[in-house]
Scaffold this motif. Structure first.
Motif, PDB file in Angstrom:
ATOM      1  N   VAL A   1       4.430  -0.014  -6.214  1.00 11.95           N
ATOM      2  CA  VAL A   1       3.487  -0.324  -5.125  1.00 11.95           C
ATOM      3  C   VAL A   1       4.194  -0.293  -3.770  1.00 11.95           C
ATOM      4  O   VAL A   1       3.709   0.312  -2.814  1.00 11.95           O
ATOM      5  N   GLY A   2       5.351  -0.931  -3.681  1.00 15.11           N
ATOM      6  CA  GLY A   2       6.100  -0.957  -2.418  1.00 15.11           C
ATOM      7  C   GLY A   2       6.587   0.418  -2.002  1.00 15.11           C
ATOM      8  O   GLY A   2       6.527   0.789  -0.826  1.00 15.11           O
ATOM      9  N   TYR A   3       7.060   1.193  -2.974  1.00 14.42           N
ATOM     10  CA  TYR A   3       7.527   2.541  -2.658  1.00 14.42           C
ATOM     11  C   TYR A   3       6.360   3.418  -2.195  1.00 14.42           C
ATOM     12  O   TYR A   3       6.487   4.176  -1.225  1.00 14.42           O
ATOM     13  N   GLY A   4       5.216   3.293  -2.865  1.00 14.38           N
ATOM     14  CA  GLY A   4       4.043   4.084  -2.472  1.00 14.38           C
ATOM     15  C   GLY A   4       3.556   3.736  -1.080  1.00 14.38           C
ATOM     16  O   GLY A   4       3.231   4.618  -0.279  1.00 14.38           O
ATOM     17  N   ALA A   5       3.507   2.450  -0.753  1.00 15.20           N
ATOM     18  CA  ALA A   5       3.087   2.046   0.590  1.00 15.20           C
ATOM     19  C   ALA A   5       4.088   2.532   1.636  1.00 15.20           C
ATOM     20  O   ALA A   5       3.700   2.962   2.732  1.00 15.20           O
ATOM     21  N   GLY A   6       5.363   2.496   1.297  1.00 16.07           N
ATOM     22  CA  GLY A   6       6.378   2.993   2.223  1.00 16.07           C
ATOM     23  C   GLY A   6       6.290   4.493   2.430  1.00 16.07           C
ATOM     24  O   GLY A   6       6.517   4.996   3.532  1.00 16.07           O
ATOM     25  N   ARG A   7       5.950   5.226   1.378  1.00 13.03           N
ATOM     26  CA  ARG A   7       5.786   6.677   1.515  1.00 13.03           C
ATOM     27  C   ARG A   7       4.576   7.004   2.387  1.00 13.03           C
ATOM     28  O   ARG A   7       4.599   7.986   3.129  1.00 13.03           O
ATOM     29  N   ILE A   8       3.555   6.187   2.314  1.00  9.67           N
ATOM     30  CA  ILE A   8       2.401   6.390   3.209  1.00  9.67           C
ATOM     31  C   ILE A   8       2.851   6.228   4.655  1.00  9.67           C
ATOM     32  O   ILE A   8       2.466   6.999   5.528  1.00  9.67           O
ATOM     33  N   ARG A   9       3.703   5.233   4.909  1.00  9.48           N
ATOM     34  CA  ARG A   9       4.214   5.022   6.266  1.00  9.48           C
ATOM     35  C   ARG A   9       5.051   6.204   6.726  1.00  9.48           C
ATOM     36  O   ARG A   9       4.979   6.619   7.872  1.00  9.48           O
ATOM     37  N   GLU A  10       5.856   6.763   5.817  1.00 12.26           N
ATOM     38  CA  GLU A  10       6.761   7.837   6.205  1.00 12.26           C
ATOM     39  C   GLU A  10       6.058   9.191   6.285  1.00 12.26           C
ATOM     40  O   GLU A  10       6.425  10.015   7.126  1.00 12.26           O
ATOM     41  N   ALA A  11       5.067   9.428   5.432  1.00 15.89           N
ATOM     42  CA  ALA A  11       4.383  10.720   5.434  1.00 15.89           C
ATOM     43  C   ALA A  11       3.300  10.788   6.512  1.00 15.89           C
ATOM     44  O   ALA A  11       3.116  11.812   7.154  1.00 15.89           O
ATOM     45  N   ARG A  12       2.577   9.726   6.680  1.00 12.11           N
ATOM     46  CA  ARG A  12       1.529   9.626   7.698  1.00 12.11           C
ATOM     47  C   ARG A  12       1.939   8.532   8.662  1.00 12.11           C
ATOM     48  O   ARG A  12       2.785   7.715   8.372  1.00 12.11           O
ATOM     49  N   ASP A  13       1.287   8.484   9.790  1.00 14.25           N
ATOM     50  CA  ASP A  13       1.563   7.414  10.736  1.00 14.25           C
ATOM     51  C   ASP A  13       0.389   6.442  10.683  1.00 14.25           C
ATOM     52  O   ASP A  13      -0.619   6.650  11.359  1.00 14.25           O
ATOM     53  N   PRO A  14       0.486   5.401   9.856  1.00 13.26           N
ATOM     54  CA  PRO A  14      -0.674   4.523   9.645  1.00 13.26           C
ATOM     55  C   PRO A  14      -0.923   3.589  10.820  1.00 13.26           C
ATOM     56  O   PRO A  14      -0.477   2.460  10.841  1.00 13.26           O
ATOM     57  N   GLU A  15      -1.627   4.087  11.812  1.00 11.09           N
ATOM     58  CA  GLU A  15      -1.891   3.290  13.001  1.00 11.09           C
ATOM     59  C   GLU A  15      -3.300   2.699  13.019  1.00 11.09           C
ATOM     60  O   GLU A  15      -3.610   1.903  13.876  1.00 11.09           O
ATOM     61  N   GLY A  16      -4.148   3.120  12.100  1.00 13.50           N
ATOM     62  CA  GLY A  16      -5.526   2.637  12.092  1.00 13.50           C
ATOM     63  C   GLY A  16      -5.608   1.166  11.731  1.00 13.50           C
ATOM     64  O   GLY A  16      -4.760   0.618  11.027  1.00 13.50           O
ATOM     65  N   THR A  17      -6.653   0.534  12.215  1.00  8.66           N
ATOM     66  CA  THR A  17      -6.849  -0.887  11.959  1.00  8.66           C
ATOM     67  C   THR A  17      -7.121  -1.160  10.493  1.00  8.66           C
ATOM     68  O   THR A  17      -6.689  -2.169   9.950  1.00  8.66           O
ATOM     69  N   PHE A  18      -7.830  -0.262   9.829  1.00  8.06           N
ATOM     70  CA  PHE A  18      -8.235  -0.507   8.462  1.00  8.06           C
ATOM     71  C   PHE A  18      -7.305   0.113   7.433  1.00  8.06           C
ATOM     72  O   PHE A  18      -7.613   0.103   6.254  1.00  8.06           O
ATOM     73  N   VAL A  19      -6.173   0.641   7.851  1.00 13.49           N
ATOM     74  CA  VAL A  19      -5.193   1.188   6.901  1.00 13.49           C
ATOM     75  C   VAL A  19      -4.680   0.094   5.967  1.00 13.49           C
ATOM     76  O   VAL A  19      -4.633   0.302   4.755  1.00 13.49           O
ATOM     77  N   PRO A  20      -4.293  -1.099   6.455  1.00 11.93           N
ATOM     78  CA  PRO A  20      -3.862  -2.142   5.511  1.00 11.93           C
ATOM     79  C   PRO A  20      -4.964  -2.551   4.541  1.00 11.93           C
ATOM     80  O   PRO A  20      -4.679  -2.912   3.400  1.00 11.93           O
ATOM     81  N   LEU A  21      -6.203  -2.476   4.970  1.00  6.83           N
ATOM     82  CA  LEU A  21      -7.322  -2.812   4.096  1.00  6.83           C
ATOM     83  C   LEU A  21      -7.406  -1.834   2.927  1.00  6.83           C
ATOM     84  O   LEU A  21      -7.478  -2.241   1.759  1.00  6.83           O
ATOM     85  N   ALA A  22      -7.365  -0.546   3.228  1.00  2.00           N
ATOM     86  CA  ALA A  22      -7.450   0.475   2.178  1.00  2.00           C
ATOM     87  C   ALA A  22      -6.205   0.472   1.293  1.00  2.00           C
ATOM     88  O   ALA A  22      -6.308   0.533   0.062  1.00  2.00           O
ATOM     89  N   VAL A  23      -5.035   0.389   1.900  1.00  2.00           N
ATOM     90  CA  VAL A  23      -3.800   0.396   1.119  1.00  2.00           C
ATOM     91  C   VAL A  23      -3.685  -0.891   0.304  1.00  2.00           C
ATOM     92  O   VAL A  23      -3.184  -0.879  -0.821  1.00  2.00           O
ATOM     93  N   GLY A  24      -4.185  -1.999   0.824  1.00  2.31           N
ATOM     94  CA  GLY A  24      -4.197  -3.251   0.068  1.00  2.31           C
ATOM     95  C   GLY A  24      -5.082  -3.163  -1.163  1.00  2.31           C
ATOM     96  O   GLY A  24      -4.726  -3.665  -2.232  1.00  2.31           O
ATOM     97  N   ALA A  25      -6.234  -2.514  -1.028  1.00  6.43           N
ATOM     98  CA  ALA A  25      -7.115  -2.329  -2.183  1.00  6.43           C
ATOM     99  C   ALA A  25      -6.450  -1.441  -3.232  1.00  6.43           C
ATOM    100  O   ALA A  25      -6.473  -1.740  -4.434  1.00  6.43           O
ATOM    101  N   VAL A  26      -5.831  -0.352  -2.789  1.00  4.15           N
ATOM    102  CA  VAL A  26      -5.151   0.553  -3.724  1.00  4.15           C
ATOM    103  C   VAL A  26      -3.951  -0.147  -4.360  1.00  4.15           C
ATOM    104  O   VAL A  26      -3.697   0.013  -5.561  1.00  4.15           O
TER     105      VAL A  26
END
Length: 189
Positions: A85-110
């Motif tokens: 889970v931590g590695y996947g969330a970190g890869r999202i940060r590195e591959a995309r630039d998660p600046e949206g307000t609801f990114v933690p909401l979606a990534v938290g659900a996943v």
């Protein structure tokens, strides 16, 4: 990748201990609609989004190992799943630039769904006899909804806690200079 300085490592270590103690002593004792929230995946997701894949994976492993120790579970099951889970969330940060307000909401659900399914799958593969019924599915979905609602506040608290020890992100600095009008070609009169 963010350089891991002693101040950041200290804050991450304290976050592991406080997060697991709060989970086991407080959050797990408050059932909501028959299920409990699980802040372990949310903390791991938050650290992954803020610090990258290496720190997110290591943090997830530490949280999982501490949870397994505290709850006297099979060592390594939670660690392995939270590491992913931590590695996947970190890869999202590195591959995309998660600046949206609801990114933690979606990534938290996943992250919550990945943890729940991964934990159940690991126990199934280890041969643990656990009853499988519609109540398990109901509890999993209820936990998913609760954690999705808690994702933004947990992310905000983790961000506030880690922000003093995080280095300045050069991508954000460039964007900020552009949006203030200093470098915009449209601002010339």
């Amino acid at each position: 990748m963010i350089p891991l300085k002693p101040a950041l490592l200290t804050r991450l270590g304290l976050l592991v201990v406080v997060g697991v103690v709060v989970q086991t002593a407080f959050v797990s004792q408050l059932p909501i609609a028959g299920a409990n929230a699980d802040i372990g995946p949310l903390l791991t997701m938050s650290v992954g989004l803020l610090c990258g894949s290496l720190a997110g994976g290591a943090f997830g492993f530490a949280v999982g190992l501490f949870v397994d120790d505290v709850l006297l579970q099979t060592l390594g099951v939670s660690s392995l799943v939270l590491l992913a889970v931590g590695y996947g969330a970190g890869r999202i940060r590195e591959a995309r630039d998660p600046e949206g307000t609801f990114v933690p909401l979606a990534v938290g659900a996943v992250a919550t769904l990945t943890f729940s399914i991964g934990f159940a799958l690991m126990h199934f593969l280890l041969g643990v006899d656990a009853p499988v019924s519609w109540a398990l599915l109901r509890d999993t979905l209820t936990t998913l909804v609760i954690n999705t609602l808690l994702a933004l506040p947990v992310y905000a608290l983790v961000r506030r806690w880690l922000l003093p020890s995080l280095p300045e992100d050069p991508r954000r600095r460039r964007r900020r200079a552009y949006t203030t009008g200093g470098l915009s070609p449209l601002s010339r009169s």
